[in-house]
Scaffold this motif. Structure first.
Motif, PDB file in Angstrom:
ATOM      1  N   ASN A 108      -1.206  16.971  -0.050  1.00 23.53           N
ATOM      2  CA  ASN A 108      -1.647  15.707  -0.641  1.00 23.53           C
ATOM      3  C   ASN A 108      -3.142  15.574  -0.366  1.00 23.53           C
ATOM      4  O   ASN A 108      -3.560  15.452   0.783  1.00 23.53           O
ATOM      5  CB  ASN A 108      -0.868  14.540  -0.048  1.00 23.53           C
TER       6      ASN A 108
ATOM      7  N   MET B 278       0.852  -1.193   0.000  1.00 19.24           N
ATOM      8  CA  MET B 278       0.000   0.000   0.000  1.00 19.24           C
ATOM      9  C   MET B 278       0.888   1.243   0.000  1.00 19.24           C
ATOM     10  O   MET B 278       1.785   1.385   0.813  1.00 19.24           O
ATOM     11  CB  MET B 278      -0.906  -0.002   1.240  1.00 19.24           C
ATOM     12  N   ASN B 279       0.652   2.150  -0.955  1.00 16.87           N
ATOM     13  CA  ASN B 279       1.492   3.345  -1.047  1.00 16.87           C
ATOM     14  C   ASN B 279       0.967   4.462  -0.144  1.00 16.87           C
ATOM     15  O   ASN B 279      -0.079   4.341   0.506  1.00 16.87           O
ATOM     16  CB  ASN B 279       1.605   3.821  -2.504  1.00 16.87           C
ATOM     17  N   THR B 280       1.704   5.569  -0.128  1.00 20.51           N
ATOM     18  CA  THR B 280       1.367   6.689   0.753  1.00 20.51           C
ATOM     19  C   THR B 280      -0.018   7.247   0.452  1.00 20.51           C
ATOM     20  O   THR B 280      -0.794   7.572   1.371  1.00 20.51           O
ATOM     21  CB  THR B 280       2.419   7.798   0.616  1.00 20.51           C
ATOM     22  N   ASN B 281      -0.353   7.376  -0.819  1.00 19.88           N
ATOM     23  CA  ASN B 281      -1.658   7.926  -1.181  1.00 19.88           C
ATOM     24  C   ASN B 281      -2.800   7.074  -0.642  1.00 19.88           C
ATOM     25  O   ASN B 281      -3.792   7.596  -0.123  1.00 19.88           O
ATOM     26  CB  ASN B 281      -1.767   8.047  -2.703  1.00 19.88           C
ATOM     27  N   ASN B 282      -2.663   5.777  -0.782  1.00 19.68           N
ATOM     28  CA  ASN B 282      -3.709   4.877  -0.272  1.00 19.68           C
ATOM     29  C   ASN B 282      -3.818   4.966   1.254  1.00 19.68           C
ATOM     30  O   ASN B 282      -4.927   4.931   1.811  1.00 19.68           O
ATOM     31  CB  ASN B 282      -3.420   3.437  -0.686  1.00 19.68           C
ATOM     32  N   ARG B 283      -2.675   5.055   1.908  1.00 19.53           N
ATOM     33  CA  ARG B 283      -2.700   5.152   3.384  1.00 19.53           C
ATOM     34  C   ARG B 283      -3.403   6.428   3.826  1.00 19.53           C
ATOM     35  O   ARG B 283      -4.211   6.416   4.767  1.00 19.53           O
ATOM     36  CB  ARG B 283      -1.269   5.121   3.922  1.00 19.53           C
TER      37      ARG B 283
ATOM     38  N   ASN C  50      -5.246  13.261  -0.754  1.00 17.39           N
ATOM     39  CA  ASN C  50      -5.845  11.941  -0.520  1.00 17.39           C
ATOM     40  C   ASN C  50      -6.505  11.822   0.852  1.00 17.39           C
ATOM     41  O   ASN C  50      -7.509  11.132   0.994  1.00 17.39           O
ATOM     42  CB  ASN C  50      -4.790  10.848  -0.708  1.00 17.39           C
TER      43      ASN C  50
END
Length: 398
Positions: free
Chosen positions: A41, A1-6, A43
């Protein structure tokens, strides 16, 4: 899981764990206004708003309206809106956002991702694309969105582009700056061209586009290979228009005529024989030899080469068949693949042998001359290859 998803999941979790959504959102907005919004960001906000959207639509609409109308926060509005389904209200907001001109074009390009564009009718999408085109680099984003709109179109039964969409696509391709991106969108342009430049009704616009591309190539703003697939597709869709623009009489685009445009077979080889011959007969002195120089005159028959039907037709219908045969010889050697040059020449020579039984004595004599020339060239190349091989072995032994 990348930063955006987190971050998205974190925002989603925060929204799910509070009772006073409006108050928490107000606090988030106050904090956002104190920092550089360009470095935010989105997200976390997207996750927060998406949870609200799924559980209290009215409150989510208020938050999205608040983002759109905030002078400090509206830059990230498109990204947050794309984290929610695109209903009629959302589409209206996107159009309003484009008119405000506060967000960069790449943000709107996200409408191409995750099949989001499917929520928009052609009419709504055209409105969005027209406004997006006016933004810096908006043309790039528009082309990528249309690429996804038409992806796999030949296998679809649900969607077919409207007349207005086809017309608008022509307009976009006609005013696109082909020198700006130097072929980076070659594949995407192909998908759009297949939709809007097929058929007789597109001939006039196709001719205009081909002339524009020819001008770009002639003035060295781009090279033909920058748009190899796009040019090949246009040639296949509108062959006569392409012949008139690129190969007409004494005004031939050499970069097009002498290039296979990174295809194994030149796109001019796909011309319908009757149309190709009819075009050549309008100016036979120039056109037979010019077209002969531009096609791939052979096709593979197992391990051997043989002349194509179009190549044979050009020989049969030309009043100067020897010029056509000479053009084929030059084109075949230039186009044929890698390996021993001597072996390639020998294969090409065998391709011409069937012409020795031709009913036209001029064809037979020209073929004999070509075969004699190829035999001498192959012998010379074979000797050079053997010499290079011996020298290479001697260096290795030393």
């Amino acid at each position: 899981m990348n930063t955006n998803n987190r971050l998205f999941r974190f925002g989603h979790g925060v929204a799910s764990g509070v009772n006073e959504i409006e108050k928490v959102w107000g606090n988030i907005a106050i904090c956002l206004e104190k920092i550089n919004i360009e470095k935010v960001n989105s997200n976390f906000i997207g996750g927060f708003v998406r949870y609200v959207y799924d559980n209290d639509l009215d409150k989510a609409q208020l938050i999205l309206d608040d983002l759109l109308n905030s002078d400090r926060l509206n830059q990230i509005f498109p990204l947050v809106q794309f984290d929610c389904p695109l209903d009629k209200v959302a589409i209206s907001r996107l159009i309003a956002s484009l008119k405000k001109n506060t967000s960069p074009s790449w943000m709107y390009q996200n409408i191409a991702c995750g099949r989001r564009h499917e929520s928009l009718s052609d009419t709504d999408l055209i409105t969005v694309l027209e406004l997006l085109w006016l933004k810096p680099d908006g043309d790039y984003a528009v082309i990528e969105i249309l690429n996804m709109r038409f992806h796999g179109l030949e296998n679809q039964t649900i969607y077919a582009p409207s007349v207005d969409m086809i017309k608008k696509c022509k307009e976009f391709l006609l005013k696109y700056d082909y020198g700006k991106y130097h072929g980076r969108q070659d594949y995407s342009l192909v998908q759009i061209a297949k939709v809007c430049f097929a058929g007789d009704k597109a001939e006039e616009d196709a001719c205009t586009l081909l002339k524009k591309l020819n001008e770009y190539i002639a003035t060295y703003k781009v090279h033909a290979f920058d748009y190899g697939e796009f040019l090949s597709t246009l040639i296949e869709l509108q062959p006569i228009q392409a012949l008139d623009v690129f190969l007409k009489d004494d005004n031939v685009s050499r970069e097009i005529a002498n290039s296979d445009l990174y295809r194994e077979i030149s796109p001019f080889s796909m011309l319908p024989i009757d149309k190709a011959i009819a075009w050549c007969k309008k100016s036979p002195i120039y056109r037979f030899k010019t077209l002969a120089s531009s096609i791939t005159p052979y096709e593979k028959n197992g391990e051997q080469l043989k002349l194509t039907s179009l190549a044979k037709a050009l020989i049969n219908k030309s009043s100067e068949p020897w010029l056509v045969i000479e053009a084929f010889e030059r084109a075949a050697i230039q186009m044929y693949g890698r390996g021993s040059h001597a072996s390639i020449i020998e294969q090409i020579a065998k391709m011409f042998e069937e012409l020795l039984s031709h009913e036209n004595p001029d064809v037979v004599e020209s073929t004999k001359t070509i075969l004699c020339k190829l035999a001498k060239t192959a012998e010379r190349e074979r000797a050079d290859e053997e010499l290079r091989s011996r020298r290479s072995e001697e260096r290795f032994e030393w």
